[in-house]
Design an enzyme around this catalytic site. Structure first.
Site, PDB file in Angstrom:
ATOM      1  N   HIS A 150      52.296  40.677  43.774  1.00  0.00           N
ATOM      2  CA  HIS A 150      51.982  40.071  42.488  1.00  0.00           C
ATOM      3  C   HIS A 150      52.347  38.593  42.394  1.00  0.00           C
ATOM      4  CE1 HIS A 150      50.117  40.138  38.670  1.00  0.00           C
ATOM      5  NE2 HIS A 150      51.094  39.395  38.231  1.00  0.00           N
ATOM      6  N   TYR A 207      50.436  34.382  41.573  1.00  0.00           N
ATOM      7  CA  TYR A 207      50.907  33.159  40.920  1.00  0.00           C
ATOM      8  C   TYR A 207      50.987  32.008  41.910  1.00  0.00           C
ATOM      9  CZ  TYR A 207      51.650  36.228  37.062  1.00  0.00           C
ATOM     10  OH  TYR A 207      51.431  37.139  36.068  1.00  0.00           O
ATOM     11  N   HIS A 264      38.265  41.764  38.081  1.00  0.00           N
ATOM     12  CA  HIS A 264      39.358  40.971  37.507  1.00  0.00           C
ATOM     13  C   HIS A 264      39.761  39.825  38.433  1.00  0.00           C
ATOM     14  CE1 HIS A 264      43.330  39.877  36.068  1.00  0.00           C
ATOM     15  NE2 HIS A 264      43.846  40.272  37.201  1.00  0.00           N
ATOM     16  N   PHE A 265      40.045  40.147  39.701  1.00  0.00           N
ATOM     17  CA  PHE A 265      40.624  39.064  40.508  1.00  0.00           C
ATOM     18  C   PHE A 265      39.576  38.091  41.040  1.00  0.00           C
ATOM     19  CE2 PHE A 265      41.018  42.548  43.822  1.00  0.00           C
ATOM     20  CZ  PHE A 265      40.144  42.016  44.762  1.00  0.00           C
ATOM     21  N   HIS A 266      38.293  38.426  40.880  1.00  0.00           N
ATOM     22  CA  HIS A 266      37.321  37.370  41.168  1.00  0.00           C
ATOM     23  C   HIS A 266      37.257  36.357  40.024  1.00  0.00           C
ATOM     24  CE1 HIS A 266      36.114  39.811  44.616  1.00  0.00           C
ATOM     25  NE2 HIS A 266      35.608  38.697  45.089  1.00  0.00           N
ATOM     26  N   ARG A 299      36.866  50.715  43.876  1.00  0.00           N
ATOM     27  CA  ARG A 299      36.894  49.406  44.524  1.00  0.00           C
ATOM     28  C   ARG A 299      36.856  49.592  46.038  1.00  0.00           C
ATOM     29  NH1 ARG A 299      43.069  47.032  44.291  1.00  0.00           N
ATOM     30  NH2 ARG A 299      42.131  45.349  45.469  1.00  0.00           N
ATOM     31  N   ARG A 300      36.742  48.509  46.788  1.00  0.00           N
ATOM     32  CA  ARG A 300      36.761  48.458  48.250  1.00  0.00           C
ATOM     33  C   ARG A 300      36.028  49.647  48.877  1.00  0.00           C
ATOM     34  NH1 ARG A 300      43.259  48.085  49.385  1.00  0.00           N
ATOM     35  NH2 ARG A 300      42.722  45.919  49.297  1.00  0.00           N
TER      36      ARG A 300
END
Lengths: 566, 200
Positions: free
Chosen positions: A242, A246, A393-395, A457-458
């Site tokens: 995580h 950041y 989300h993370f794209h 996912r994946r």
């Protein structure tokens, strides 16, 4: 004033500041240029593989044309994740930071050899990991969860990339420390401080993955021990996993706070709060990893709940950022004649590709941030965990907030490093917008697919027997987004390679630096001192992770043999 | 310290000796955090938003009872198929009328059992483990979503209130044919015979 005479006396005792020469700049810039060049090259391969994935989901299988280079969907997916999320980001960040810190301090690197060595170790690591990855001997995705077992050289290579980035960080710490000795009683310059805070957070966070690889994965993949403990490995991974996000985000924040306002005539609205935000990220980034393990067996709910609480408190530095950064930009737009509650937005520097890319990245991050709060919401996570919502989300975070910002930075940094004009600024502007539209479409489609249908996912969805025809409109929307992204990536490399071969420019491009809006405002000492924040961060990690990690290590069972399942 | 040695020292003089005396825009011991009026308002709104979210989480998990998986049991993944292991012959067992337990064994690239039938309204406790790598276990249209980690037994409970087909999808990458790994649950509406039988 008496104050002045004291400062003069201090300076007499302090070492004489070392001037920054052209030669020093050349050293830093060669490190920066090499690092960024390698990162951007990795991204070229990674993005191409991403386009193939998106098209596979709508039945266009391109893998048969790239045999044996990309053996399977998952071979490609592994390289997509590693090259984009680990290599592009880390190499770009190290390059950008090396360029920025010497300008911010107006001082040469304290030990240039240390930063050169850091980059060298990163490159050796990259090459070491590349061999098993390219040859399909490590198709374990970028999370490399045991007991899937990759070739040992893959783990070693990734470790070296991290160790190299540590050395880069040590280089910045020594440089900042030397500057402080030379400037007693002065506040640390904002960019140098936030660069160093990001790297300090990275040192703490990467301890988890370093422990996982050194104590579990390397001995096991070398055959020294027969089995491994998958839950312990996964927990150590998310200790790192995580704060990793950041590490991707804070360099974008450095640019948004300290550079971007200057690119639209604005000023940093509140330097005090901007500093507080970075300290809060140092304090809170790491003890939150269990929110990636809400659905894991073997970890009691109470620990998961504690991490929910800390993750929620992490929303505040981002809420603060939303206000301060937008206010800083608004100051510029109003100075340029912007009026009204929202009318000023039109006066922002939209015609400049470097500015536009970063502002569009921020807009996408609004959606990324809201989705992030959803993911962190304890039992609400059950609705989305490991569905395709998560890549959606993370794209919007790493692939938009960070990556699109990095593109924006490149549109001034590439000319600054090469001393050449930016090639085809209009194409660069089109690149920013096509990336924005592409990510918006793809992000929207993937979020909905995950939430409504639980699509995993994946996964090679185009070949999944359980895929429902109801998914098709969303997969199609995503494929349209992917097409925009493919066009955008093509434009990006036309602009970057064009710049590399453009004619030399006489106009020197400088790093944009936003002045504080209120330059006479003093900075409280606690917003300039490392000790409380570093100790606080370590203490919080011990509280949030200590007992559970102790228990997992005490009860370690090395019973899982390794598997090669690809 | 200086207060003890010279308690009546002029505060102005003391300030002058302090290295960190306020310099315009510099560092200062006694500078305090200034938060703009609107920023302060914004922060209060943010605080309320996060507070409401946090309360919702607490209510839904502790009052309504939507729980996460926790620590349940460990198992040696190499002994999952040994005689006596509950996972050697996985499947559905009825514990009491309307209450069931279902043992699932995950392996590359299938779940065992492939298919189960339960009556409408059945409350099923799921126990899942893996005999090889990590897998995922998510039942469509339910809150059953759990990681399957070798060495651990995952457990969650669900009551099936709607008839029809549910899919269990493996949502963690588990190798070359990961995308083919799934199983089915059929929730059957009671036929009249069963329904009248239940009444008797």
């Amino acid at each position: 004033m008496a104050v002045k005479s004291m400062t003069a006396a201090d300076n007499a005792a302090a070492p004489v500041p070392v001037p920054l020469t052209e030669q020093d700049l050349a050293v830093a810039d060669r490190i920066a240029g090499t690092s960024i060049f390698l990162g951007a090259s990795a991204l070229l391969i990674g993005v191409t593989l991403g386009v193939m994935q998106g098209l596979e989901h709508v039945g266009i299988n391109l893998y048969k044309y790239v045999q044996p280079w990309v053996a399977t969907y998952y071979h490609g997916l592994t390289m997509h994740g590693v090259l984009n999320a680990l290599v592009w980001t880390t190499f770009f960040i190290v390059g950008f930071f090396t360029y920025a810190i010497v300008r911010s301090l107006n001082r040469p690197l304290r030990y240039p050899w240390l930063n050169v060595l850091g980059l060298l170790v990163m490159v050796i690591g990259l090459l070491t990991a590349a061999v098993p990855m390219l040859t399909n001997n490590a198709s374990v995705l970028y999370t490399f969860y045991p007991p899937m077992k990759a070739d040992w050289s893959c783990y070693l290579g990734l470790t070296l990339v991290v160790v190299g980035s540590w050395m880069a960080g040590w280089g910045y710490f020594f440089t900042l420390y030397a500057w402080r000795k030379e400037h007693p009683g002065q506040k640390q310059p904002f960019i140098a401080l936030t660069v160093s805070i990001t790297m300090a957070m990275w040192q703490l966070a990467t301890l988890g993955v370093a422990a996982e690889i050194l104590f579990l994965l390397l001995p096991w993949s070398l055959g020294l021990v027969q089995g491994t403990d998958p839950l312990l490995g996964r927990t150590l991974f998310w200790f790192f996993g995580h704060p990793l996000v950041y590490f991707w985000l804070l360099p974008a924040y450095v640019s948004w706070y300290a550079m971007l306002p200057a690119q639209t005539g604005g000023k940093l609205f509140s330097e005090q709060l901007a500093r507080l935000v970075f300290w809060l990220f140092l304090l809170l980034s790491t003890p939150v990893g269990f929110h990636h393990q809400y659905t894991d067996p073997g970890i009691p709910q109470a620990w998961k709940f504690l991490h929910t609480t800390i993750t929620f408190s992490l929303a505040f530095p981002s809420f603060l950022t939303a206000f301060t950064v937008v206010a800083s930009l608004e100051v510029g737009a109003r100075a340029l004649g912007g009026k009204g509650y929202f009318g000023w937005i039109r006066k922002l520097n939209w015609g400049n590709p470097s500015y536009a890319a970063q502002n569009l990245a921020m807009i996408l991050f609004v959606f990324g941030g809201i989705g992030g709060i959803t993911n962190a919401s304890f039992n609400l996570n059950l609705a989305v965990h490991n569905t395709i919502w998560i890549p959606g989300h993370f794209h919007l975070t790493v692939a938009s907030a960070s990556t699109l910002t990095f593109f924006g930075i490149l549109y001034w940094l590439a000319p600054a490093l090469t001393k050449r004009k930016l090639f085809a600024p209009k194409l660069a502007l089109a690149q920013a917008w096509t990336w924005f539209i592409g990510m918006l479409l793809m992000g929207n489609a993937l979020h909905l697919l995950g939430l409504h249908f639980g699509a995993p996912r994946r996964t090679m969805l185009g070949s999944a027997p359980y895929a429902s025809p109801d998914w098709n409109p969303f997969l199609m929307e995503s494929a349209v987004g992917v097409t925009f992204l493919a066009i955008s990536a093509t434009l990006l490399y036309i602009v970057l390679i064009g710049t590399l071969f453009n004619k030399k420019s006489d106009v020197e491009v400088k790093m944009p630096v936003a002045e504080p809006l209120n330059p006479s405002q003093s900075i409280p000492k606690w917003l300039d001192s490392w000790t409380p924040w570093v100790f606080g961060a370590v203490a919080l990690v011990l509280v949030a992770y200590g007992p559970m990690l102790y228990q997992l290590i005490r009860d370690i069972e090395l019973t899982s043999p390794g598997w090669r399942v690809w | 310290m200086s207060e003890q040695t010279n308690p009546i020292e002029d505060p102005v003089v003391e300030e002058a000796q302090d290295q960190s005396a306020p310099v315009e825009g510099g560092l200062s011991e006694d500078a305090h955090l200034h938060i703009d009026k609107y920023e302060s308002m914004w922060l209060k709104i943010a605080f309320i938003i996060m507070g409401v979210f946090f309360l919702s989480v607490i209510v839904s998990s502790f009052a309504i009872g939507i729980q996460l998986p926790g620590a349940y049991a460990r198992i040696d993944p190499t002994t999952v198929n040994d005689p006596g292991s509950p996972f050697a012959e996985p499947g559905l067992r009825e514990l009491a009328p309307g209450k069931y337990e279902a043992y699932y064994r995950a392996q590359i690239w299938q779940f065992t059992p492939r298919e189960i039938h339960v009556p409408l309204g059945a409350e099923v406790s799921f126990y899942v483990t893996s005999q090889d790598v990590m897998h995922g276990f998510k039942i469509s249209d339910t809150n059953v979503n759990v990681m399957v980690i070798p060495g651990q037994v995952s457990t969650l409970k669900h009551t099936f209130d709607k008839p029809g087909e549910y899919k269990i999808i493996c949502h963690e990458y588990c190798g070359q044919l990961h995308h083919t790994m799934y199983a089915q649950i059929f929730v059957d509406e009671p036929t009249e015979e069963v329904a009248s039988g239940a009444q008797n």
